[in-house]
Design a protein around this motif. Structure first.
Motif, PDB file in Angstrom:
ATOM      1  N   GLN A  39       0.857  -1.177   0.000  1.00 48.90           N
ATOM      2  CA  GLN A  39       0.000   0.000   0.000  1.00 48.90           C
ATOM      3  C   GLN A  39       0.884   1.215   0.000  1.00 48.90           C
ATOM      4  O   GLN A  39       1.932   1.235   0.637  1.00 48.90           O
ATOM      5  N   LEU A  40       0.463   2.230  -0.722  1.00 49.51           N
ATOM      6  CA  LEU A  40       1.180   3.490  -0.722  1.00 49.51           C
ATOM      7  C   LEU A  40       0.125   4.576  -0.859  1.00 49.51           C
ATOM      8  O   LEU A  40      -0.560   4.656  -1.863  1.00 49.51           O
ATOM      9  N   SER A  41      -0.028   5.369   0.171  1.00 49.72           N
ATOM     10  CA  SER A  41      -1.081   6.373   0.169  1.00 49.72           C
ATOM     11  C   SER A  41      -0.469   7.716   0.474  1.00 49.72           C
ATOM     12  O   SER A  41       0.031   7.931   1.574  1.00 49.72           O
ATOM     13  N   LYS A  42      -0.507   8.590  -0.500  1.00 50.75           N
ATOM     14  CA  LYS A  42      -0.155   9.980  -0.254  1.00 50.75           C
ATOM     15  C   LYS A  42      -1.383  10.770  -0.645  1.00 50.75           C
ATOM     16  O   LYS A  42      -1.654  10.967  -1.824  1.00 50.75           O
ATOM     17  N   ILE A  43      -2.147  11.185   0.364  1.00 50.54           N
ATOM     18  CA  ILE A  43      -3.475  11.710   0.093  1.00 50.54           C
ATOM     19  C   ILE A  43      -3.523  13.189   0.404  1.00 50.54           C
ATOM     20  O   ILE A  43      -4.572  13.751   0.592  1.00 50.54           O
ATOM     21  N   GLY A  44      -2.395  13.846   0.488  1.00 51.51           N
ATOM     22  CA  GLY A  44      -2.435  15.248   0.829  1.00 51.51           C
ATOM     23  C   GLY A  44      -2.574  15.422   2.318  1.00 51.51           C
ATOM     24  O   GLY A  44      -3.024  14.542   3.030  1.00 51.51           O
ATOM     25  N   MET A  61      -1.001  10.058  -4.515  1.00 48.53           N
ATOM     26  CA  MET A  61      -0.440   8.777  -4.927  1.00 48.53           C
ATOM     27  C   MET A  61      -1.184   7.694  -4.187  1.00 48.53           C
ATOM     28  O   MET A  61      -1.298   7.747  -2.969  1.00 48.53           O
ATOM     29  N   LEU A  89      -1.609   3.479  -4.120  1.00 52.14           N
ATOM     30  CA  LEU A  89      -1.295   2.123  -4.570  1.00 52.14           C
ATOM     31  C   LEU A  89      -2.008   1.182  -3.623  1.00 52.14           C
ATOM     32  O   LEU A  89      -1.764   1.225  -2.414  1.00 52.14           O
TER      33      LEU A  89
END
Lengths: 337, 240
Positions: free
Chosen positions: A273-278, B195, B197
């Protein structure tokens, strides 16, 4: 810690970060923590029941309970068991709100939903547990695992501590053995279908419980981002000196951060998982450079390995203790009689 | 089925680094909104309207120093092959709504519009993979049409990894069979505003997938900018 942070506190924190100092101390060494250092982790497993874990990450404390029951599978997936993760935060725990003028309820619901979704992606969607192994009779009876995550104290970084606790509990959990009794054997003239009866052996003394089939161990890491320059500088230039990345932010750091990144990996070098949601912070968030993100992923492999080995050794030591305390050695076939 | 043939052709005839047909229009609903847009990315169709900056309906939405961005995401029940009624409180939708709100709080100059509300309504009409990316592109165009100040474009694209090969702009069939990454890139830079994933991807392959995603986003930004400039020229000529 009071809920609202004054401007002096925020400025003090930012100034300390500029000087490479984190305010929270690592209680192991007494000095301030490094930017990529976790707080000390203490994992307690229950001696009386399987799948109960209390995990402390600094002052953050979470508790996980896993229960199992037999239920019907979903119609579209007759061969798979069911696993649900419930995350509850009691009312007396006040989460740090990034924006104090915002509606508090909306922010907290958002935060709880974020935690639920992150843990669901990390553990259930990534097939950490082999759900097909939980099937007893296809289409009729499957095991359902109910994972309850209870937050006892909040000092930041709920996602990492929640994921660690759930993984430890899943490795420790055992379910009762099941025997399938086919109807057709005893009533060969029966015209009814093949529906079988099952016998649940819930006395562990008579038949040992069976552990779950864990396919891999996902570990969550949450990075807090701080933008030291202005927003225009962050968007238009690639000045890495103006950005600070912290691992395992505490409550004060979490309330002041400009953005965050949730990364889940396992020991096999797989990104789950990779979450960059601000960020939604007061400054409006930080944008991450692509190359910097890739470097960050590679640098985190050591931490992933350390945490995975910590979880494995904790569960192994606990099983060994239980084995010795309950005198299971006498049950071995090669034991002295 | 064969998603990527040895000749290098995908199931819809594209190569690994080709976008689907990207068609966008702005100012599609001038009467009911301040800004509006319509985006087709392959067979994914998204409609977006923006009202604002307006006075907030609730006092709790009012901030004394910045605007409040509210995103309402509606996925039509007929947007997939099988009809599926989606409640507004579905966890996935709530998360997407939060994701979009935070992404555009980052890109919009919200400090220029204190004590106001910016309402963004997104309607997904047809889904064929890459829905989040199409929604991001649609919101960007609608905000530009509304005249709301932004730092730069936010362009989105989704890319997948098929065995060892990165594939740009995946469709629905490809999304189900491989791990996918959605990126939202700011302008011509390599800064990522978003981003996401959600599937397993080997760490060694992340760099190639990310670089093709950033390159694809730059191309989408070009296509969006062309449409905005064309529309600007048309309106400027009407002014004379």
């Amino acid at each position: 810690m009071s809920k609202e942070l004054s401007l002096n506190q925020k400025n003090y924190l930012i100034q300390a970060l500029k000087s490479n100092i984190r305010l929270s101390t690592s209680t192991n060494t007494g000095g301030s923590r490094k930017f990529n250092q976790f707080r000390p982790i203490d994992i307690k497993l229950s001696n009386t029941r399987y799948g109960s874990v209390e995990l402390s990450l600094g002052k953050t404390k979470v508790m996980v309970n896993i229960t199992s029951r037999i239920t019907e599978p979903y119609q579209d997936r007759p061969f798979e068991g069911i696993m649900t993760i419930n995350c509850e935060i009691p009312n007396h725990i006040k989460l740090q709100s990034n924006d104090t003028t915002n509606n508090n309820n909306d922010n907290e619901d958002e935060f709880i939903n974020l935690i639920n979704r992150a843990l669901d992606r990390a553990i259930r969607r990534s097939n950490a547990v082999d759900l097909e192994n939980l099937c007893i009779i296809a289409g009729e009876k499957v095991w359902e695992l109910i994972i309850d995550l209870q937050v006892l104290n909040y000092d930041g970084n709920l996602i990492d501590s929640g994921c660690l606790a759930i993984i430890t509990a899943l490795l420790d959990f055992k379910k009762p053995d099941v025997t399938i009794n086919n109807n057709n054997t005893s009533n060969s003239s029966s015209t009814s279908g093949g529906g079988g009866n099952i016998i649940v052996h819930d006395d562990e003394m008579k038949r040992p419980f069976i552990e779950l089939s864990i396919l891999h161990i996902p570990i969550c890491l949450t990075f807090s981002l701080f933008n030291l320059g202005s927003k225009e500088t962050n968007l238009k230039t690639n000045d890495i000196d103006q950005e600070i990345w912290l691992l395992d932010g505490d409550a004060m750091e979490e309330s002041c951060r400009d953005g965050y990144l949730i990364m889940t990996m396992n020991q096999n070098h797989e990104l789950i998982q990779l979450s960059k949601i601000g960020g939604g912070g007061n400054n409006g968030g930080v944008s991450i450079d692509g190359q910097q993100l890739i470097n960050l992923c590679h640098e985190s492999i050591d931490e992933i390995n350390r945490l995975t080995n910590l979880v494995k050794s904790t569960v192994k030591n606990h099983q060994l203790n239980r084995y010795n305390n309950e005198n299971y050695k006498l049950l071995e076939s090669s034991a002295d009689r | 089925m064969e998603l990527y043939s040895p000749e290098g052709l995908r199931i819809d005839g594209r190569r690994w680094n080709e976008l689907r047909r990207f068609e966008c229009r702005i100012n599609t609903h001038p009467n009911s909104s301040d800004g509006s847009s319509y985006v087709e990315q392959g067979n994914t169709k998204v409609m977006c309207t923006v009202q604002g900056p307006i006075e907030p309906a609730l006092r709790s939405q009012q901030h004394s120093e910045r605007a409040n961005i509210e995103v309402n995401l509606n996925i039509a029940s007929f947007s997939t092959f099988e009809r599926k009624k989606r409640s507004r409180n579905e966890r996935r939708l709530v998360e997407l709504k939060t994701t979009l709100e935070k992404t555009f709080e980052e890109s919009v100059m919200i400090n220029l519009y204190p004590r106001t509300n910016i309402v963004i309504n997104v309607q997904v009409l047809c889904q064929d993979g890459g829905m989040l990316a199409a929604v991001i592109n649609s919101i960007t165009l609608a905000l530009i049409d509304a005249g709301i100040s932004m730092y730069d474009y936010v362009s989105g694209v989704s890319c997948g990894l098929y065995d060892q090969t990165p594939l740009l702009d995946v469709n629905n069939l490809e999304e189900h069979d491989m791990s996918c990454l959605t990126v939202g890139v700011i302008g011509k830079s390599e800064k990522l505003a978003l981003m996401l994933l959600e599937d397993k991807m080997p760490l060694d392959r992340l760099e190639s997938v990310l670089s093709i995603g950033i390159a694809g986003s730059h191309k989408i930004r070009e296509l969006m900018d062309q449409e905005v400039r064309k529309h600007g020229i048309i309106r400027a000529s009407k002014m004379q």
